[in-house]
Enzyme design. Structure first.
Site, short mmCIF file in Angstrom:
data_model
loop_
_atom_site.label_atom_id
_atom_site.label_comp_id
_atom_site.label_asym_id
_atom_site.label_seq_id
_atom_site.Cartn_x
_atom_site.Cartn_y
_atom_site.Cartn_z
N TRP A 41 1.73 -18.81 -19.84
CA TRP A 41 2.64 -19.81 -20.40
C TRP A 41 3.45 -19.12 -21.51
O TRP A 41 2.88 -18.46 -22.38
CB TRP A 41 1.79 -20.95 -20.97
N ASP B 122 -7.77 -21.73 -23.31
CA ASP B 122 -6.74 -22.77 -23.30
C ASP B 122 -7.07 -23.75 -22.16
O ASP B 122 -7.06 -23.37 -20.99
CB ASP B 122 -5.37 -22.11 -23.08
N LYS C 264 -1.72 -34.00 -20.73
CA LYS C 264 -1.58 -34.16 -19.27
C LYS C 264 -2.56 -35.18 -18.73
O LYS C 264 -2.17 -36.10 -18.02
CB LYS C 264 -1.81 -32.81 -18.57
C1 LIG Z 1 -1.16 -23.49 -20.57
C2 LIG Z 1 -0.75 -24.52 -21.56
N1 LIG Z 1 -1.35 -24.55 -22.74
C3 LIG Z 1 -1.03 -25.46 -23.67
C4 LIG Z 1 -0.04 -26.38 -23.46
C5 LIG Z 1 0.30 -27.32 -24.58
O1 LIG Z 1 0.26 -28.62 -24.35
P1 LIG Z 1 0.59 -29.70 -25.46
O2 LIG Z 1 1.76 -30.46 -24.95
O3 LIG Z 1 -0.65 -30.53 -25.56
O4 LIG Z 1 0.89 -29.01 -26.74
C6 LIG Z 1 0.63 -26.39 -22.22
C7 LIG Z 1 1.71 -27.35 -21.97
O5 LIG Z 1 2.51 -27.24 -21.12
C8 LIG Z 1 0.27 -25.44 -21.25
O6 LIG Z 1 0.86 -25.39 -20.06
#
Ligand SMILES: Cc1ncc(COP(=O)(O)O)c(C=O)c1O
Length: 393
Positions: free
Chosen positions: A127, A208, A243
């Protein structure tokens, strides 16, 4: 000061959505977004969330600050969801954080206290925000091999070889499930091997966990995490309700510290509270109250689990339909790896030229490398997308 700033580039994924919106073509398809969509193309408020919100609205008497780490009820509910009792309570400390991003930022600031200028190893690819969050806290990043563009699956030998060279100063970021962007996850035996390497080499895992419930199910998706956490002395877990509860805008997540014993966990927790105090002082209330009201009420929790299963089912059904559509059009290409990918994203490992061509000629928008959100694909668009992909694959 301001006039001397260079103009920073727009976020590549959010910029994609802006370009999609501005596109006048009727057949346009946005596969770049990072949110779940139902068959009608909307990102719904879950019924369990609406129900919890009605109850909270009626019962709320104050909007005073929360404790720095969040409420005890939220913290206990998160620990149950993540660990299902597999770790002793005194070895874990949950702190509420503003989304998974906030949890990762807090993890970065906690690590830098122990390892100033330290290095975080992130998978290649990962990401995009991982590459920015850790350096913003004063850490450097380096990539470990993760994904094979040839097999479109995890390149475990190369991954394990690199992780085996790292020592106790290193921090390693792992995706618990539904790897973003590739959808390629470790198998359970591979998690056990990663755990063995981590325990032997002494590096710190930072996991994560943004997509619990979107791979195979809430319990199935934590199996790898538990295989790791029951074998290593220390770890950090960054989780999110963006999500699986659809609480994207409510910024609801947690950083959870797993320590060797009660004393080490309490010391790390005290440091993490100082980190939180400097970054956001105390956490936002609404999303966490909703999550707690769902997880601590049997009826709401059961309803929510059904909604998570339905979202997971739509993702899996859409991926299966996509693979089937591609197989009938391109019998010469092996789509087994695509079919095995987990979570919202599928990674087509397309050359950049193909991603640009799909956008220019077909009005199909996707992230560089060919990351598509299968939950962004609507049933009525399936044939058009399969025809177009079959041309460039
Ligand atoms: C791999 C990964 N980690 C963390 C996040 C962070 O999500 P949040 O919207 O809760 O900050 C995302 C969001 O797209 C993600 O894809």
């Amino acid at each position: 000061m301001f006039k001397d700033f260079a103009l920073a580039p727009a976020d590549p994924i959010l910029g994609l959505t802006a370009a999609y919106r501005a596109d006048p073509r009727a057949e346009k398809v946005n596969l770049g977004v990072g949110v779940f969509m139902d068959e009608t193309g909307t990102t719904p408020v879950l019924r369990a969330v609406k129900d919890a919100e009605s109850a909270l609205l009626a019962a709320e008497t104050s909007k005073s600050y929360l404790p720095i780490a969040g409420t005890d009820g939220f913290r206990a509910a998160v620990a149950r969801l993540l660990f299902a009792g597999a770790l002793p309570a005194e070895r874990t400390a949950v702190l509420q954080a503003p989304g998974g991003t906030g949890a990762l930022a807090a993890a970065a600031h906690l690590v830098v206290r122990a390892r100033p200028g330290g290095r975080v190893w992130i998978p290649d690819p990962t990401w995009g925000n991982h590459k920015a969050i850790f350096p913003a806290a004063g850490l450097s990043t380096a990539a470990y091999p993760y994904f094979s563009r040839t097999t479109r699956g995890v390149d475990f030998d190369a991954c394990a070889a690199t992780l085996s060279t790292l020592g106790p100063d290193a921090v390693v970021l792992l995706h618990a499930c539904c790897h973003n962007p590739t959808g390629a996850d470790f198998t359970l035996p591979q998690w056990e091997e990663v755990a063995r390497i981590a325990a032997e080499r002494g590096w710190l895992p930072v996991v994560d966990f943004a997509y619990q419930g979107f791979g195979e199910g809430l319990a199935e998706d934590r199996a790898g995490l538990l295989a790791l956490l029951t074998r290593v002395p220390e770890a950090i877990v960054c989780s999110s309700f963006s999500k699986n509860m659809g609480l994207y805008a409510e910024r609801t997540g947690a950083i959870t510290l797993v320590g060797e014993d009660a004393g080490a966990t309490a010391r790390a927790e005290s440091q993490a509270k100082q980190v939180a105090r400097t970054l956001w002082s105390n956490p936002p209330k609404h999303g966490a109250a909703v999550a707690e009201a769902i997880l601590s009420d049997d009826a709401r929790r059961t309803a929510w689990e059904g909604e998570v299963a339905a979202m997971c089912g739509r993702i899996r059904g859409m991926r299966a339909a996509l693979v089937e559509g591609l197989r009938t059009r391109r019998g010469d290409v092996d789509f087994a790896a695509l079919a095995a990918q987990k979570g919202m994203f599928s990674y087509l490992a397309l050359p950049d030229g193909a991603v640009a061509r799909l956008r220019e000629e077909k009005a199909i928008y996707m992230v560089a490398g060919g990351r598509i959100n299968v939950a962004g694909l609507l049933p009525r668009q399936l044939d058009y997308v399969c025809d177009s992909l079959a041309e460039v694959l």
